[in-house]
Design a protein around this motif. Structure first.
Motif, PDB file in Angstrom:
ATOM      1  N   GLN A  73       0.838  -1.203   0.000  1.00  0.00           N
ATOM      2  CA  GLN A  73       0.000   0.000   0.000  1.00  0.00           C
ATOM      3  C   GLN A  73       0.877   1.258   0.000  1.00  0.00           C
ATOM      4  N   PHE A  74       1.891   1.285   0.847  1.00  0.00           N
ATOM      5  CA  PHE A  74       2.741   2.473   0.944  1.00  0.00           C
ATOM      6  C   PHE A  74       3.647   2.623  -0.278  1.00  0.00           C
ATOM      7  N   VAL A  75       4.102   1.523  -0.845  1.00  0.00           N
ATOM      8  CA  VAL A  75       4.887   1.604  -2.080  1.00  0.00           C
ATOM      9  C   VAL A  75       4.000   2.167  -3.198  1.00  0.00           C
ATOM     10  N   GLY A  76       2.733   1.780  -3.189  1.00  0.00           N
ATOM     11  CA  GLY A  76       1.779   2.337  -4.155  1.00  0.00           C
ATOM     12  C   GLY A  76       1.619   3.839  -3.979  1.00  0.00           C
ATOM     13  N   GLU A  77       1.589   4.289  -2.733  1.00  0.00           N
ATOM     14  CA  GLU A  77       1.501   5.732  -2.471  1.00  0.00           C
ATOM     15  C   GLU A  77       2.738   6.458  -2.991  1.00  0.00           C
ATOM     16  N   VAL A  78       3.897   5.842  -2.828  1.00  0.00           N
ATOM     17  CA  VAL A  78       5.137   6.434  -3.347  1.00  0.00           C
ATOM     18  C   VAL A  78       5.031   6.571  -4.863  1.00  0.00           C
ATOM     19  N   ASP A  79       4.568   5.511  -5.515  1.00  0.00           N
ATOM     20  CA  ASP A  79       4.430   5.538  -6.975  1.00  0.00           C
ATOM     21  C   ASP A  79       3.443   6.614  -7.426  1.00  0.00           C
ATOM     22  N   GLN A  80       2.353   6.768  -6.683  1.00  0.00           N
ATOM     23  CA  GLN A  80       1.364   7.796  -7.027  1.00  0.00           C
ATOM     24  C   GLN A  80       1.959   9.195  -6.892  1.00  0.00           C
ATOM     25  N   ALA A  81       2.678   9.425  -5.802  1.00  0.00           N
ATOM     26  CA  ALA A  81       3.293  10.739  -5.587  1.00  0.00           C
ATOM     27  C   ALA A  81       4.310  11.035  -6.687  1.00  0.00           C
ATOM     28  N   LEU A  82       5.079  10.024  -7.057  1.00  0.00           N
ATOM     29  CA  LEU A  82       6.070  10.195  -8.121  1.00  0.00           C
ATOM     30  C   LEU A  82       5.384  10.494  -9.452  1.00  0.00           C
ATOM     31  N   ALA A  83       4.344   9.755  -9.767  1.00  0.00           N
ATOM     32  CA  ALA A  83       3.641   9.962 -11.039  1.00  0.00           C
ATOM     33  C   ALA A  83       3.061  11.374 -11.114  1.00  0.00           C
ATOM     34  N   ALA A  84       2.495  11.837 -10.012  1.00  0.00           N
ATOM     35  CA  ALA A  84       1.919  13.186  -9.993  1.00  0.00           C
ATOM     36  C   ALA A  84       3.007  14.241 -10.187  1.00  0.00           C
ATOM     37  N   LYS A  85       4.132  14.064  -9.515  1.00  0.00           N
ATOM     38  CA  LYS A  85       5.221  15.038  -9.629  1.00  0.00           C
ATOM     39  C   LYS A  85       5.830  14.996 -11.025  1.00  0.00           C
ATOM     40  N   GLU A  86       5.972  13.807 -11.564  1.00  0.00           N
ATOM     41  CA  GLU A  86       6.534  13.673 -12.905  1.00  0.00           C
ATOM     42  C   GLU A  86       5.637  14.366 -13.932  1.00  0.00           C
ATOM     43  N   LYS A  87       4.342  14.203 -13.772  1.00  0.00           N
ATOM     44  CA  LYS A  87       3.387  14.854 -14.677  1.00  0.00           C
ATOM     45  C   LYS A  87       3.527  16.372 -14.570  1.00  0.00           C
ATOM     46  N   GLU A  88       3.674  16.850 -13.341  1.00  0.00           N
ATOM     47  CA  GLU A  88       3.829  18.288 -13.110  1.00  0.00           C
ATOM     48  C   GLU A  88       5.134  18.801 -13.721  1.00  0.00           C
ATOM     49  N   ILE A  89       6.201  18.029 -13.581  1.00  0.00           N
ATOM     50  CA  ILE A  89       7.503  18.440 -14.119  1.00  0.00           C
ATOM     51  C   ILE A  89       7.471  18.484 -15.646  1.00  0.00           C
ATOM     52  N   MET A  90       6.881  17.486 -16.253  1.00  0.00           N
ATOM     53  CA  MET A  90       6.899  17.387 -17.715  1.00  0.00           C
ATOM     54  C   MET A  90       5.878  18.291 -18.398  1.00  0.00           C
ATOM     55  N   GLN A  91       4.996  18.882 -17.612  1.00  0.00           N
ATOM     56  CA  GLN A  91       3.978  19.769 -18.177  1.00  0.00           C
ATOM     57  C   GLN A  91       4.641  21.047 -18.684  1.00  0.00           C
ATOM     58  N   VAL A  92       4.367  21.389 -19.922  1.00  0.00           N
ATOM     59  CA  VAL A  92       4.981  22.588 -20.513  1.00  0.00           C
ATOM     60  C   VAL A  92       4.059  23.771 -20.347  1.00  0.00           C
TER      61      VAL A  92
END
Length: 186
Positions: free
Chosen positions: A167-186
């Protein structure tokens, strides 16, 4: 015969790893203005090094602009210098006691570098979660060895620990995916 095994401590420790990850990800520059961007900045003020938020108010003026309202006129210069020297690639414009900081857009290479840093933070968080899991499993094995719990209880608790870890590893993955989306957004 069955001693109680408390999983809430493990959950609390795993939650701490998630909180640390979110804090670290919050400090990554994404091209969008956030007050947390200036959290690592320390100002030499009154004979000591103080966090910027203890000598000024940081606010988001626009999507790509931060406003830093310095409380003491004499601190405007040191605050300006601290922001410039912070390795964030920011250069404030001084307007009286207010510093305006335009957040430049990130180029593609810089975005990829930021994504790599985000991945590194996420991996560190996953490792921390796994360490907590290992500690929990070790505790179970010790309880089993001391005959404080039976094998069935040990297996049940181990499965519960694994479920919480996933469950917590899934939360880490979710946080990473959200941040990655934010970073790659132009």
């Amino acid at each position: 015969m069955s001693a109680e095994f408390d999983i809430s401590d493990l959950k609390r420790r795993m939650q701490g790893a998630i909180a640390t990850l979110k804090h670290e990800l919050g400090g990554l520059r994404t091209g969008r203005a956030t007050a947390s961007l200036l959290e690592p900045v320390h100002v030499d003020a009154y004979g000591q090094s103080l966090p910027l938020n203890q000598v000024a108010t940081i606010s988001v003026a626009e999507a790509r602009m931060l406003s830093v309202q310095v409380w003491d006129k004499g601190m405007v210069g040191p605050v300006d210098k601290a922001i410039r020297d912070s390795n964030l690639g920011l250069s404030p414009t001084v307007e009286g006691q207010i510093l305006r900081i335009r957040i430049p857009e990130l180029n593609e290479q810089r975005r990829k570098e930021m994504a790599k840093v985000a991945h590194k933070y996420a991996e560190e968080a996953k490792v921390a979660v796994r360490h907590v899991r290992r500690d929990g499993i070790d505790t179970l094995k010790k309880l089993l060895k001391d005959k404080a719990i039976g094998e069935d209880d040990e297996k049940r608790h181990a499965a519960e620990i694994q479920k919480v870890t996933d469950q917590f590893v899934g939360e880490v993955d979710q946080a990473l995916a959200a941040k990655e989306k934010e970073i790659m957004q132009v």
